[in-house]
Design a protein around this motif. Structure first.
Motif: not given
Length: 181
Positions: A22-23, A27, A34, A37, A67-68, A71
């Motif tokens: 994901v990241l 990202g 994402w 990141h 955003r982190e 999540g």
């Protein structure tokens, strides 16, 4: 009680999987939610010897940190329905999620602490290959899945300075997409 070790293993695998696919996977696309990141967090960390000053900004500012946290909040809320059937597992997931945030935050505010206590995460940001060392709180799944690569975090400080001087910034070496894209 079996939920506790299962929750710890599940969360460590979750760190590995989400970080890798994901990241970093999603990202790297600058238009992805994402992208913070790779395009913000990695850039700041690499340029500032692991330090990411976004962890000092207020939480309500739209930053990589915000955003982190969103999540991580989704992870906590997403596991809420399991609470009646797996209370120890769910509590361990919640604990691990909160612990992740504070350990990750400290690693990016105190680079020397990170180099000593989280060398695998330090290596993720400061090593030659930023597409390795996916775990943050413990390297279990990096070790099991063969993605743990020792670089600078395991080296003595004198050799560390020499290695860091020889490693180009991801922005300078063209490995990161331009924010203008």
């Amino acid at each position: 009680m079996i939920g506790i070790p299962l929750g710890l293993a599940y969360c460590n695998f979750g760190e590995w999987f989400l970080h890798k696919y994901v990241l970093h996977g999603l990202g790297k696309n600058p238009k992805s939610f994402w992208s913070f990141h790779w395009h913000e967090h990695h850039q700041k960390s690499r340029r500032n010897q692991m330090v990411d000053d976004q962890y000092t900004h207020p939480r309500w500012r739209q930053t990589a940190r915000t955003r982190e946290m969103l999540g991580l909040a989704a992870v906590v809320v997403g596991h809420l329905p399991l609470l009646p059937w797996a209370p120890f597992f769910t509590a361990t997931v919640w604990y691990s999620t909160v612990r992740y945030y504070f350990v990750h935050r400290r690693a990016h505010l105190d680079s020397e602490w990170a180099r000593v206590h989280l060398p695998w995460h330090y290596d993720h940001h400061m090593g030659r290959d930023q597409n390795a060392n996916w775990c943050v709180t413990h390297p279990l799944f990096d070790l099991l899945l063969g993605t743990r690569k020792e670089f600078v975090g395991a080296q003595p400080p004198a050799r560390l300075a020499k290695e860091q001087a020889a490693v180009p910034s991801p922005v300078d070496s063209g490995t990161m997409h331009s924010l203008a894209s």
